[in-house]
Design a protein around this motif. Structure first.
Motif, PDB file in Angstrom:
ATOM      1  N   SER A  66       0.843  -1.203   0.000  1.00 33.86           N
ATOM      2  CA  SER A  66       0.000   0.000   0.000  1.00 33.86           C
ATOM      3  C   SER A  66       0.878   1.254   0.000  1.00 33.86           C
ATOM      4  O   SER A  66       0.535   2.259  -0.632  1.00 33.86           O
ATOM      5  CB  SER A  66      -0.928  -0.002   1.211  1.00 33.86           C
ATOM      6  N   ILE A 101      -4.730   2.748   3.014  1.00 33.99           N
ATOM      7  CA  ILE A 101      -4.382   2.779   4.442  1.00 33.99           C
ATOM      8  C   ILE A 101      -3.088   1.996   4.660  1.00 33.99           C
ATOM      9  O   ILE A 101      -2.943   0.869   4.193  1.00 33.99           O
ATOM     10  CB  ILE A 101      -5.506   2.158   5.298  1.00 33.99           C
ATOM     11  N   THR A 126      -4.725  -4.178   4.357  1.00 31.76           N
ATOM     12  CA  THR A 126      -5.519  -4.074   3.130  1.00 31.76           C
ATOM     13  C   THR A 126      -6.322  -5.355   2.952  1.00 31.76           C
ATOM     14  O   THR A 126      -5.773  -6.450   2.986  1.00 31.76           O
ATOM     15  CB  THR A 126      -4.609  -3.886   1.903  1.00 31.76           C
ATOM     16  N   ASP A 186      -3.786  -2.326  -5.722  1.00 32.40           N
ATOM     17  CA  ASP A 186      -3.187  -2.784  -4.463  1.00 32.40           C
ATOM     18  C   ASP A 186      -4.039  -3.940  -3.949  1.00 32.40           C
ATOM     19  O   ASP A 186      -5.259  -3.928  -4.063  1.00 32.40           O
ATOM     20  CB  ASP A 186      -3.180  -1.637  -3.449  1.00 32.40           C
TER      21      ASP A 186
HETATM   22 MG   LIG Z   1      -1.754  -2.880   2.263  1.00 30.33          MG
END
Ligand SMILES: [Mg+2]
Ligand SMILES: Nc1nc2c(c(=O)[nH]1)N(C=O)[C@@H](CNc1ccc(C(=O)N[C@@H](CCC(=O)O)C(=O)O)cc1)CN2
Ligand SMILES: Nc1nc2c(ncn2[C@@H]2O[C@H](COP(=O)(O)OP(=O)(O)OP(=O)(O)O)[C@@H](O)[C@H]2O)c(=O)[nH]1
Ligand SMILES: [K+]
Length: 461
Positions: A237, A250, A258, A277
């Motif tokens: 991320s 985040i 995630t 992501d």
């Molecule tokens: Mg992540």
């Protein structure tokens, strides 16, 4: 060709400074005259073409004022559609622009279908099908480079190339006929076959060159689907956020942060990436995380490019090795992140697993290595810089599929000409190649396909 008169709102929905209602067709000027009053009192029908007029729109019977507008008067054939075109520039309110549209519809215009203005430009012969498709690509272009590709195609660059190839094929067919019909010598076959092979080779190699630009063209047009994968907490991320230069995803030090797929568009050195992501891939008991891991595996299937992230401060684990195995036959780059931490990862191990693929080291914490990563991504698909002078990339999936078909049929013809296949069979293959190429520019194409292509346009285009 004579059509009815169509109208649509040609600007985006919502509030704006100005909005345009466009009319096209034989009655465009007459309809405008029914509802337009200008201080000059002259009818639009008496005004010069390509002029703009200030005035008011009024109800045709009650003369009640509906809007204050600027009206552009453009008589065919020197217009976007080659028909008479009237553009009404009104105030950009949602109510205002809809009122104007309703007014012209009540006075004889028909609501246009999506893409119908551009379709008329095509049906009236101002542009061919590949140019019309480029109009839509232009609207959807997300980067400068993608826009240039579309502009070139709109300008007819691809059309001219295709036209030249079709001309060569026609000349070849004509020559075959001449040889057969007026055999001055007995060795007609000996004259005809080498000629077909030579001309066929010319066409085949030109088609091949076009196909070679298509991977790049498609990337510029659709974006490169780029999936970031790796074990939990390696910095996936963080990598997304660095590339898009925004804190969208985040980031925490908790493994399994995630859980849902996050998608963002970013322009990397002219290459549009659709960055994805994903949840860190690992065995887990947590149901939500497990669903996330499953989704990560699914998006992997559709990726054009994979960024496999490793943690520099941990030795290569079995899970890392499994990830290498998963992406083995795909386009991927390795990102070794967290180089600011003491290194436990053997770069030798990494190189061995990467089998010649690029390995980039980053510290996303210190914002180091991103430049090198961007360079590697661009280099992978465009060998460094994207060609900016000669932008005749083929980018449209329909065109690419047709080019592959055309290549196959011309190869059949060449092959047949080299063997004892009767000349009329070879003529069929050459003719078929000519037809397939014609479908690209819409010369030999089914009406239903034309309808379907234009229906994908926006309303008012
Ligand atoms: Mg992540
Ligand atoms: N207000 C407005 N702006 C617009 C458009 C439009 O329709 N209306 N366009 C819509 O997409 C684009 C411009 N595209 C156009 C393409 C061709 C012609 C045209 O009239 N071509 C004629 C004559 C050219 C000339 O004067 O020589 C032709 O090619 O025969 C007009 C607009 C972008 N901006
Ligand atoms: N020291 C150091 N820490 C980093 C670096 N990059 C990311 N981190 C930290 O590593 C932790 C995990 O980062 P994330 O980006 O959330 O990792 P992730 O791979 O997305 O993790 P999951 O979504 O949980 O799988 C965060 O605390 C980041 O601040 C780096 O280059 N160096
Ligand atoms: K995390």
């Amino acid at each position: 060709m004579e059509f009815d008169t169509i109208a649509a709102i040609s600007t985006p929905p919502g509030e704006g400074a100005i909005a345009i209602v466009r009319l096209s067709g034989p009655e465009a000027v007459a309809i405008a005259d029914k509802v337009f009053q200008s201080p000059s009192t002259k009818l639009l029908g008496e005004q010069k073409s390509h002029t703009i007029h200030y005035g008011h729109l009024v109800e045709s019977d009650s003369k009640e004022v509906v809007e204050e507008v600027m009206l552009s008067l453009m008589r065919g054939p020197k217009t976007f559609t080659r028909e008479d075109v009237v553009e009404i520039n009104c105030h950009g309110g949602v109510v205002s622009v809809n009122r104007v549209l309703q007014l012209v519809l009540r006075n004889g215009a028909r609501l246009a279908e999506p893409g119908e203005f551009t379709k008329r430009a095509f049906l009236n012969g101002r542009i061919d099908l590949s140019q019309a498709e480029a109009v839509m690509d232009l609207i959807r272009a997300k980067t400068d480079k993608a826009m240039n590709v579309a502009l070139n195609q709109m300008d007819g660059k691809l059309s001219r190339l295709i036209g030249k190839l079709r001309q060569t094929l026609l000349e070849t067919l004509a020559q075959v006929e001449v040889n057969i019909d007026y055999p001055e010598y007995d060795d007609v076959e000996e004259m005809t076959r080498p000629m077909i092979i030579q001309k066929g080779e010319e066409v085949r190699s030109a088609i091949e060159q076009l196909i070679q630009t298509s991977l790049q063209g498609k990337i510029l047009r659709d974006g490169l689907s780029t999936v970031i994968i790796g074990r939990p907490n390696v910095g996936k991320s963080s990598l997304l956020n660095s590339l898009i230069q925004e804190n969208k995803a985040i980031v925490t030090d908790i493994a399994g942060t995630t859980r849902d797929i996050i998608e963002e568009y970013v322009n990397v050195r002219g290459v549009p990436l659709k960055l994805v992501d994903t949840a860190g891939i690992r065995e887990t008991e947590d149901l939500v995380e497990r669903i996330g891991v499953e989704r990560s595996r699914q998006v992997l299937q559709q990726a054009d490019l994979i960024l496999l992230v490793l943690n520099h401060s941990e030795a290569l684990s079995e899970e890392d090795a499994r990830l290498f195995e998963t992406v083995k036959h795909m386009n991927y780059l390795v990102v070794v992140n967290k180089t600011d931490l003491p290194g436990k990862l053997s770069m030798e191990d990494v190189q061995k697993h990467a089998e010649g693929k690029s390995v980039i080291t980053t510290s996303l914490l210190l914002e180091e290595g991103i430049d090198q990563l961007e360079e590697a991504i661009a280099g992978m698909f465009f060998g460094g810089e994207i060609e900016s002078t000669d932008m005749s990339y083929v980018s449209n999936a329909r065109h690419i599929a047709l080019l592959h078909q055309a290549k196959a049929t011309i190869e059949d013809a060449i092959e047949a000409a080299g063997h004892d296949i009767p000349i009329d069979m070879i003529q069929i293959d050459v003719t078929r190649t000519w037809e397939i190429l014609g479908e690209i520019i819409g010369d030999t194409v089914e009406e239903s396909l034309i309808d379907q292509l234009f229906s994908q346009f926006c309303l008012g285009k």
